[in-house]
Design a protein around this motif. Sequence first.
Motif, PDB file in Angstrom:
ATOM      1  N   TRP B 210      33.791  43.217  37.218  1.00  0.00           N
ATOM      2  CA  TRP B 210      35.051  43.913  36.974  1.00  0.00           C
ATOM      3  C   TRP B 210      36.061  43.120  36.138  1.00  0.00           C
ATOM      4  O   TRP B 210      36.725  43.694  35.274  1.00  0.00           O
ATOM      5  CB  TRP B 210      35.653  44.408  38.289  1.00  0.00           C
ATOM      6  N   THR B 214      37.891  44.568  32.869  1.00  0.00           N
ATOM      7  CA  THR B 214      39.338  44.581  32.626  1.00  0.00           C
ATOM      8  C   THR B 214      39.649  44.000  31.254  1.00  0.00           C
ATOM      9  O   THR B 214      40.378  44.600  30.466  1.00  0.00           O
ATOM     10  CB  THR B 214      40.075  43.750  33.698  1.00  0.00           C
ATOM     11  N   GLN B 279      50.207  47.831  29.880  1.00  0.00           N
ATOM     12  CA  GLN B 279      50.554  47.443  31.251  1.00  0.00           C
ATOM     13  C   GLN B 279      49.881  48.363  32.274  1.00  0.00           C
ATOM     14  O   GLN B 279      49.369  47.903  33.285  1.00  0.00           O
ATOM     15  CB  GLN B 279      52.074  47.455  31.459  1.00  0.00           C
ATOM     16  N   LYS B 283      47.175  46.965  34.917  1.00  0.00           N
ATOM     17  CA  LYS B 283      47.440  47.119  36.353  1.00  0.00           C
ATOM     18  C   LYS B 283      46.318  47.901  37.028  1.00  0.00           C
ATOM     19  O   LYS B 283      45.801  47.518  38.066  1.00  0.00           O
ATOM     20  CB  LYS B 283      48.769  47.848  36.572  1.00  0.00           C
ATOM     21  N   GLY B 284      45.944  49.027  36.388  1.00  0.00           N
ATOM     22  CA  GLY B 284      44.934  49.905  36.952  1.00  0.00           C
ATOM     23  C   GLY B 284      43.618  49.183  37.175  1.00  0.00           C
ATOM     24  O   GLY B 284      43.011  49.284  38.245  1.00  0.00           O
ATOM     25  N   ARG B 286      43.083  45.798  37.130  1.00  0.00           N
ATOM     26  CA  ARG B 286      43.213  44.596  37.959  1.00  0.00           C
ATOM     27  C   ARG B 286      43.157  44.948  39.439  1.00  0.00           C
ATOM     28  O   ARG B 286      42.592  44.208  40.236  1.00  0.00           O
ATOM     29  CB  ARG B 286      44.539  43.890  37.647  1.00  0.00           C
ATOM     30  N   SER B 287      43.764  46.107  39.805  1.00  0.00           N
ATOM     31  CA  SER B 287      43.849  46.436  41.221  1.00  0.00           C
ATOM     32  C   SER B 287      42.476  46.715  41.817  1.00  0.00           C
ATOM     33  O   SER B 287      42.299  46.706  43.024  1.00  0.00           O
ATOM     34  CB  SER B 287      44.763  47.643  41.413  1.00  0.00           C
ATOM     35  N   ARG B 288      41.481  46.989  40.941  1.00  0.00           N
ATOM     36  CA  ARG B 288      40.151  47.272  41.456  1.00  0.00           C
ATOM     37  C   ARG B 288      39.231  46.054  41.455  1.00  0.00           C
ATOM     38  O   ARG B 288      38.060  46.153  41.796  1.00  0.00           O
ATOM     39  CB  ARG B 288      39.503  48.378  40.606  1.00  0.00           C
ATOM     40  N   GLU B 289      39.784  44.917  41.036  1.00  0.00           N
ATOM     41  CA  GLU B 289      38.953  43.717  41.035  1.00  0.00           C
ATOM     42  C   GLU B 289      38.731  43.248  42.470  1.00  0.00           C
ATOM     43  O   GLU B 289      39.656  43.258  43.277  1.00  0.00           O
ATOM     44  CB  GLU B 289      39.630  42.608  40.224  1.00  0.00           C
TER      45      GLU B 289
END
Lengths: 279, 292
Positions: B210, B214, B279, B283-284, B286-289
């Motif tokens: 992931w 990203t 951004q 954000k989208g 990164r939050s799933r890493e």
Amino acid sequence: MERKTKRLIGKILFEILIIGVACVYIYPVFLMFLNSVKPFNEVVLDAIALPKKLALENFSYVTDKMSYQTLFMNNVIITTIGILGIVGFASLASYILDRRRTKYTRFAHAFIITPMLIPFQTIMITLLKVMNVIHLSGSRVGLGIQYWGFGIPMAVFIYYNFMKTIPKELDESACIDGASTLRTFWSVIFPLLKPVTVTVIVLDVMWIWNDFLLPLLMVNSSVKTKTLVLAAYTFVGQFNTQWQYAMTAMVLAVVPSIIIFVLLQKYIVSGVVAGAIKG
Amino acid sequence: MRRKTKEKIETFAMTIPAMILISIMIYVPFVMSGYYSLTEWNGIAKIPKFIGLENFRTIFIGSQDFANAMIFTGKYTIIFMIFTNILALTLAVILVQKLKTANLLRGIFFVPYIMSMIIVGFIWKFIFTQGFAKIFEMTHWGFLNWSWLGDWNLSFFSVVMVGVWQSLGFYIVLYIAGLQAVPSDILEAAVVDGASPWKRFYKVTLPLLWPSITTCMFMSLTNSLKVFDIILALTKGGPGQATYSVTLNIYREAFQNNNYGLGSAESLVFFFVVLVLTQIVLKGFRSREVAM
């Protein structure tokens, strides 16, 4: 045993398939080289056939017409000036920013890396005006200096992250030995930065050597200052029906990059990866 | 005390060159763009005429040009991101297998990336016109006879295709680096547990990959929003305005129509769009890493 042979055959077929895909993928580049050594009538008659007669005179005609040597030197000068400044200023600034943590350095760090968020097209209009005022437009040295401003943010970003991994004890012992800050940086720290310096150089050479828009705005008016890509662009525009010359000009513009890539493939690929992941 | 002052001066002296350079090349022009966006100025007149928010009115309500360029750039960005990432990931998965020619193949896919995008555009212009015509004569495959650069809808796909072709190698290399960083003991554990190759890819490799996804998403987003060189070389925005990107619009408005004020306003709108989109995407993803 039979299953093993089947597997092996499958593997070989798979590899052949991938090689086929790669050949199709690179075919356009091959065609460019092919047509650069064909005379006009052969290009028009059959763009994909092998040349019946090698028209190497294309190259002497185009190098002459474009003043290739001047262009090549322009590229070398612009890229060298750009790289020296970016590496020098960015590595030194990153060293200080990492080692002396104060309010000022925190501000300076943010100030230096924030421009990575600003697209070049947002500032290009007014940049041209500013550069005209301070006389950095229209010259190779001026263009090289402009790359300092555009290259430093990313370079500082990469150097700064790496600086943390260099132990502070090294500078301290150099300091005890009586070395000045600059001296410590130059003879102790800078050599240790080599892997990142390679990354920065690779990324910036690829960028500056092939850049189009900034040179178009700044140095397009004279062949004395033009870059290779710019000249190829104008040349292809003028000779858009005489594809053999256009192809030759394009080959001449990309051959330096391809040679450098073949020689330094390892560094280029790892540099690009490191740059992207850190950036 | 004296040593401290000296240190302060030193700190300042060694960082200020970088800051001055960046100010001159980036911050000053940026602030000036803000000012010029509120004026009408042809680049020659001594004093630009102040017209308030008129330029922004033109951009959002008055003229369709910028909106059209925005729509094209948006479509280009979405299709470009989907194709580059899927193709690059697929090829990366193939190229990390133990192939005899793996290194050579990686090199081949990387070659277009080291070439200037202007040159790449011209090569493809030649292929679309001369090359396709000849192959059509030989094979009579209908699609080769289409007007790849002259047709409104088709020219869009031609531009995307060339864009993807040029930069694919870069994303392949990033995905390969990501795949090689997936710890082999976790994969072996999955094999021991009896997971099929597909399941291993979806449940183990993909989540661990992931961070690379990203990075690639972010890079492909910013690069495609700024698309310029390839279009200039391939279609110059045509046919009509079928492939007219925002950056091309800004360039034309300023340097060809001499509307520096309007161009500056467009460039600022472009800046905010890029900023917000990057951004959101960052954000989208990164939050799933997942944490290792």
